[in-house]
Design a protein around this motif. Sequence first.
Motif, PDB file in Angstrom:
ATOM      1  N   ASN A 419       0.681  -1.679   0.008  1.00 25.25           N
ATOM      2  CA  ASN A 419       0.440   0.056  -0.288  1.00 25.25           C
ATOM      3  C   ASN A 419       0.762   1.472  -0.142  1.00 25.25           C
ATOM      4  N   GLY A 420       2.192   1.694  -0.828  1.00 29.84           N
ATOM      5  CA  GLY A 420       2.636   2.768  -0.881  1.00 29.84           C
ATOM      6  C   GLY A 420       1.721   3.403  -1.427  1.00 29.84           C
ATOM      7  N   LYS A 421       2.874   4.858  -1.748  1.00 25.94           N
ATOM      8  CA  LYS A 421       2.363   6.069  -2.384  1.00 25.94           C
ATOM      9  C   LYS A 421       2.158   6.192  -3.639  1.00 25.94           C
ATOM     10  N   SER A 422       1.556   5.565  -4.701  1.00 27.02           N
ATOM     11  CA  SER A 422       2.087   6.299  -5.865  1.00 27.02           C
ATOM     12  C   SER A 422       1.243   7.526  -6.875  1.00 27.02           C
ATOM     13  N   ASP A 423       1.538   7.565  -7.715  1.00 28.61           N
ATOM     14  CA  ASP A 423       0.355   8.412  -8.131  1.00 28.61           C
ATOM     15  C   ASP A 423       0.398   7.881  -9.897  1.00 28.61           C
ATOM     16  N   ASP A 424      -1.360   7.121  -9.497  1.00 25.70           N
ATOM     17  CA  ASP A 424      -1.436   6.181 -10.287  1.00 25.70           C
ATOM     18  C   ASP A 424      -1.852   6.438 -11.706  1.00 25.70           C
ATOM     19  N   GLN A 425      -2.645   7.298 -11.517  1.00 29.15           N
ATOM     20  CA  GLN A 425      -2.832   8.163 -12.804  1.00 29.15           C
ATOM     21  C   GLN A 425      -2.511   8.545 -13.770  1.00 29.15           C
TER      22      GLN A 425
END
Length: 598
Positions: A419-425
């Motif tokens: 569940n690490g953060k990433s800018d999926d868009q």
Amino acid sequence: MKSFYLFFFLSLLLMSCSSPEKRQKEAQAFIDAYSAKLKGLYYAAGEAEWALNTKIVEGDSTNAVAARTTKEALSAFTGSTDNINRARAFLQNKQELLPLQVKQIEKILYAAANNPQTVSELVKARIKAETEQTEKLFGFDFKIDGKPVTTNAIDDILKKESNVAQRQKAWEASKEVGKVLKDGLENLQRLRNETVKALGYNDYFSYQVSDYGMSTEEMMELMKKLNRELRPLFRELHTYARYELAKRYGVKDVPDMIPAHWLPNRWGQDWNTIVTAEGVDLDAALQQKTAEWLVQEGENFYVSLGFPKLPPVFWEKSSLYPLPPDATYKKNNHASAWHMDLESDVRSLMSVEPNAEWYETVNHELGHIYYYMSYTNPEVPVILREGANRAYHEAMGSLMGLAAMQKPFIEQLQLIAANGKSDDQKLLLKDALNYVVFIPFSAGVMSEFEHDLYKNNLPKDQYNKRWWELCEKYQGMTSPSPRGEEYCDAASKTHINDDAAQYYDYALSYVILFQLHDHIATKILQQDVHATNYFGNQAIGDFLRDIMRPGASRDWREVLREKTGEDLSARAMLKYFEPLTAYLQTVNQGRRHTLGDI
Ligand SMILES: [Zn+2]
């Protein structure tokens, strides 16, 4: 009278029973003898080529000479008049043969058409012209302001430089090579066409397309269909890129077409570096691992899907890692997978280092290796040990590369925190600027240019004009300054010179890749196509093996329909990028769309 007719009828029946059987036996004997001889010559050529690529000793031409002579022996055999005549004779009554025999004999004839002994002078001239063209291309001295630059340095400028004048200089420098290749291309256009005409093909483009069991018209219609299907999404990407790049370069009037030197790639075929996205830092995580770990985990991934372990010969004979600094020879650093003897000798040539690029490459190359291993079985004759078509092999490797890059998969390998953060868009936009943007170039510009070049005998004084018409039509990209016929911008692309009339392979492999992935994600895993984890799933392995196992012994369209329930279509690719449409429409609000219909 009646009995006479009955007798006549019976004897006809008998004739038609015994004769085909005999023909089939004869055909099989021909195929068996051909296959045995082919295997030996193929292995010898493969070993010589392997040595040439893995042990490059400066000033020593032993390996190069061996590679050339074994290759000549192989093509002398596949193109021999005897093989051509016998294959033709069998095919004259192909209804008497078994379908699998017909397939093999057609392959024999197809291979022969590339170098038929019947026109040996033409073949010799073509091989010579091809070698000279490659030497000119790779030996060209690129220069900016009179100073030599590498193509890597040019690519770097196109990726990073924000000064438009500097960009234009770099882009123009990259196209100078076309001038010295133009005569050679005209020569090859003629020689390639004439060589294949000897075996009844219309032109070189139709010859290459025929390997798909398709006519040129069918292939071009398919390419148009792909472009049409992706056009609405590409139009949004095109608008996005025009405005974002104009902003970046400080240009007030946003142009209708993207000037070629604005894009981060010499041909405008991949725009993904326009966008930077915060994402998973695989490079940092992999720095903690060894190169051996990457290959081992690659094998583990396939084994988890029910594939066998890699055979001992793979570990003994492959060249997987960079050479030690004190090595007295060099090796080719470009990754590849080899099926040495069309039997169990499979190897890979890589220079694996622990980083994200090699991580994806390992999974890709092992895809080829497992494809080789899957169709090497008693049901698939040696001559048909190939991908279902040329695009399938690439699609299979790329599919496994893509799967190994998805977040849940790398989470499970503990390469990133759960569940690490990433800018999926943004990550998806970046992918679209790679995959979607490639289609107008591959299915549009490249395929239509080579179609016109070979099928329509495009005159030399129209090469550049036609090239730019196509770039404008499909890519919405224009040249920064007039490009007259003294240039040959198409020839700056390697494939135009040395991998002719096959570029649709790449477009098809992207489309197939997304169709297979979509089926796996939605039908087998029931997971989001953007966040899958293939690991450990036997059903995925079964699905892939069913496609791989028959090699080229089955029609590729039938296989696709049977396994995915649909024909070749960009539907799955569109679906993958669908979440972007709303995002792009918002970002592009108030912006002018300028890309026309096709
Ligand atoms: Zn590949």
